[in-house]
Scaffold this motif. Structure first.
Motif: not given
Ligand code: MG
Ligand code: MG
Length: 272
Positions: A129-132, A247-248, A252-262, A268-272
């Motif tokens: 929802s933060l990104y939304v 940035t998260f 993410h790096e510390a927790l070993g989470i692979t995320s490309n959410e940002e 998506k922002t560029l497309v809009l």
């Protein structure tokens, strides 16, 4: 009064935001069963000062700590305590830093060990929802567009959107105009303009949106005792579109989470 920032000022704000981002990344490695939020607070204060910055919350409105640490049913503004975190808890850590006269203000909700699936879902939806919401922060949109987007997204999942606490403009002051509620009506409120910087920060409850304040005069908890989640990014409008200054990635790096959410968000922002 909305204080717009120059590109140079926005770069200074990015620096402050990244100090907070790195602080949360450092804390991500320490957030585990047995650690107390007071211990985390000390680590954060030392880390921020080592970056040549000042803790942004400490002393502000008489805040006694560097971090605000809100565990489980606490929504925001939880004061660090000597109570150890335990398996299954969640903790929302909100942190501020002041450097070059500008504030960063950024928050992440961490899981301690194995967390209940319904709580994991709340965390995931709140983060989404933060990104939304951020996507609506662009020139010619209005405050109500961000709030509406966040509210609709979270209420569609049956969650409660806190009303009394809101995001805000950010700059030389921690809280500037405009207020940025996580609820609202499309097309209502102040219009966004180039150079605005705000903190967007959904505070989302698993149950009722209603809250109360504890006797410590700080901690806000859900009225029904169910969990609450809080994520926050600092965002500027550059060339008409939202640019996330915090940035998260370090978390993410510390927790070993692979995320490309940002990255996904940027595309998506560029497309809009
Ligand atoms: Mg904050
Ligand atoms: Mg904030």
């Amino acid at each position: 009064m909305i204080v717009v920032k120059t590109r140079e000022e926005i770069e200074l704000m990015r620096e402050s935001a990244l100090i907070v981002s790195k602080t949360l990344g450092m804390l991500a490695k320490e957030v585990k069963p047995g650690v107390t939020t007071k211990q985390l607070d000390t680590l954060a204060e030392d880390f921020i000062r080592a970056q040549g910055a000042l803790p942004g919350f400490l002393g502000l409105y008489d805040c006694p700590s560097t971090l605000l640490t809100s565990v489980n049913e606490a929504v925001v503004h939880g004061l660090p305590t000597d109570i150890p975190l335990k398996e299954g808890d969640i903790v929302s850590i909100d942190c501020g830093a002041l450097k070059n006269g500008f504030y960063g203000d950024h928050a992440y909700t961490f899981e301690i060990g194995d967390v209940a699936p319904e709580t994991k879902k709340l965390i995931q939806v709140t983060k989404e929802s933060l990104y939304v919401g951020i996507r609506e922060f662009k020139t010619n949109n209005r405050v109500g567009d961000v709030g509406f987007a966040i509210q609709q997204y979270c209420e569609n999942h049956g969650y409660g959107v806190v009303r009394e606490l809101v995001g805000h403009g950010l700059g030389k002051k921690m809280h500037e105009d405009p207020e940025m509620p996580n609820y609202g009506k499309r097309g209502r409120g102040k219009k966004f303009i180039e150079g605005m910087v705000v903190a967007i920060e959904p505070m989302i409850n698993m149950g009722t949106h209603r809250i109360k304040q504890l006797k410590d005069g700080w901690t806000i908890v859900t009225l029904d005792g169910k969990p609450s989640v809080h994520f926050e990014h600092d965002v500027a409008i550059i060339d008409g579109n939202p640019e996330i200054l915090s940035t998260f990635a370090y978390v993410h790096e510390a927790l070993g989470i692979t995320s490309n959410e940002e990255d996904e968000f940027r595309q998506k922002t560029l497309v809009l």
